[in-house]
Scaffold this active site. Structure first.
Site: not given
Ligand code: NDP
Length: 458
Positions: A232, A266
């Site tokens: 998602e 999102c």
């Molecule tokens: P991320 O996608 O980076 O983080 C979401 C989760 O994924 C966190 O638990 C993070 O861990 C983990 N994660 C990040 N990179 C990896 C990877 N390569 N492999 C495995 N797990 C990973 O979101 P951010 O918080 O950095 O936000 C960045 C952008 O993502 C936002 O600006 C937005 O555009 C989008 N976003 C969308 C969401 C939605 O609801 N669809 C929710 C949040 C963000 P950790 O925190 O340790 O990096």
């Protein structure tokens, strides 16, 4: 990224946490596998009882739990309390409905003899890894865990690194609700340790809510391991306004949807596409209503917009807006970080956005509404579909023919007419295109992490 609680309203780091070591992680995965061996044999009624007990704890401790979310990621306390309440609702809804989702499904093949019993039986997969984001730090996790645990799976949560106290609070609630030991564990680890968990044979499936790059990385890893995954990811949802809409009420809905969760959802209405016949008036209303919002302390009941969750998010949004203006977009209000302590950004509106501006093709994760004008329904649909994302969308019209076309032709996983997009336990949730695949919630959520076993007995 450090695993820590940093207050987005002040910038102060109030608590830091150590990551699990490799050995501790191995131990947690083994405990998860061991827990599954017993939990898979519990009945749906037993699981429902623990789920209802979890709902009661969420209700009894709403203020404390909501306060942790506001402290760690900056959503208003009012919104955080509503989120905890929604999790309780989700627990009770799955407690009431999972037996029906999981009942054997009969089939009637033409070549079956009269004594044959042919059906699908739904069996749990095992430990499921859930990688979750900070923006709805309770709800994103509960909407995974309620159906997954009701189906007999066990959960391993890797939450975002900026919400460790919420992550620990969730596993604590489930333990106190009576779920057997290790059925749901929080892993305090950074994302660099995720690949090893996805690769581990004892972990049977993975779900991720978050950004597109994180989704691509985890989905690819799951595919290499031939494991079920649900993604998602981000969205840049269209909000289409046609001339028959009630403009004042629709502008209220646009503001509510764009600024939900301080603009970091999102499914925020990010691209507002207005028929040119009503565009001038709608633009006036939108700017007026965005400017009327109060930005400030998220604990204050009168605050509409709290801070963004982190300084990186603030910098990224600022860059996207500045680069879009440099590419030719017009700033109708806002557009500059508020400065001082905390990650505050004003409610903002951009218009006249050229196709090469970041605001046209990127997701903007903050309270910036993007305004587009369309000459007719065809052009409105074309603009809505001119995005790599396809999560949700909404359209506002009293014309049934227009509504049918919007539902059929907009390329998203969810489409709402005269209603903003929201996530609720009773209705499936998920996206198309680069917004991900698979569905959460309703019976689709229950059946996302099961082995649908075909059985033929004669
Ligand atoms: P991320 O996608 O980076 O983080 C979401 C989760 O994924 C966190 O638990 C993070 O861990 C983990 N994660 C990040 N990179 C990896 C990877 N390569 N492999 C495995 N797990 C990973 O979101 P951010 O918080 O950095 O936000 C960045 C952008 O993502 C936002 O600006 C937005 O555009 C989008 N976003 C969308 C969401 C939605 O609801 N669809 C929710 C949040 C963000 P950790 O925190 O340790 O990096």
């Amino acid at each position: 990224m450090a695993i820590a609680t940093t207050n987005p309203a002040t910038g102060e780091t109030v608590r830091e946490f150590d990551s699990l070591t490799q050995q501790e992680l191995e131990d947690r995965i083994q405990r998860s596998w061991d827990a599954f061996q017993g939990y898979r044999d519990t009945t749906v009624e037993q699981r429902a009882g623990w789920m209802r007990a979890a709902a009661d704890i969420l209700d009894a401790e709403t203020d404390r739990l909501a306060g942790l979310a506001t402290l760690e990621m900056g959503k208003t306390f009012v919104a955080a309390k509503a989120e905890v309440g929604k999790c309780a609702l989700g627990c009770r809804w799955y407690a009431d409905h999972s037996a029906e989702h999981l009942a054997d499904h009969p089939w009637e093949p033409a070549d079956a003899p009269s004594n044959a019993r042919v059906f699908t039986r739904y069996q749990p997969l095992g430990p499921v890894l859930a990688i979750m984001p900070w923006n709805f730090p309770y709800w994103q996790v509960f909407r995974f865990l309620c159906p997954a645990l009701m189906a007999g799976n066990v959960g391993l949560l890797k939450h975002a690194s900026n919400v460790p106290q919420v992550a620990l609070a969730i596993s604590d609630v489930l333990v106190r609700a009576g779920f057997p030991r290790d059925v749901f564990q929080t892993l305090l680890i950074g994302s660099e340790m995720i690949e090893a968990v996805v690769d581990d044979d004892r972990v049977r499936a993975v779900t991720l809510t978050g950004s597109e790059p994180a989704g691509r990385a985890v989905g690819a890893r799951a595919g290499r391991n031939v494991k079920t995954s649900v993604l998602e990811l981000g969205g840049s949802d269209a909000f289409v306004v046609m001339p028959s809409a009630d403009l004042d009420a629709t502008a209220d809905a646009a503001v509510a949807s764009r600024t939900l969760n301080n603009g970091q959802s999102c499914i925020n209405a990010k691209r507002i596409i207005v028929h040119e016949q009503v565009a001038d008036e709608f633009q006036r209303l939108l700017v007026e209503k965005m400017e009327a919002l109060t930005v400030g302390d998220p604990m204050d009941e009168d605050t509409d917009l709290g801070p963004l969750s982190g300084p990186q998010g603030l910098e990224e949004l600022d860059r996207q807006v500045r680069d879009s203006v440099a590419a030719g977009a017009s700033l109708l209000t806002g557009g500059t970080p508020l400065g001082g302590k905390g990650n505050f950004y004003p409610a903002s509106v951009l218009a006249d956005i050229p196709k090469d501006a970041p605001a046209y093709y990127e997701e903007l994760f903050g309270p910036v509404a993007l305004l587009f004008r369309a000459t007719d329904l065809d052009e409105a649909i074309a603009i809505a579909n001119d995005s790599s994302f396809g999560l949700g969308g909404s359209a506002w019209t009293q014309d049934a023919g227009e509504a049918e076309r919007l539902v059929d032709e907009i390329e998203t996983g969810m489409m709402n007419i005269n209603k903003i997009t929201a996530s609720t336990p009773e209705v499936p949730f998920g996206g198309a295109k680069n917004s991900g695949y698979g569905r959460e919630l309703a019976s689709f959520g229950t059946l996302s992490f099961v082995n649908a076993k075909t059985v033929w007995i004669q």
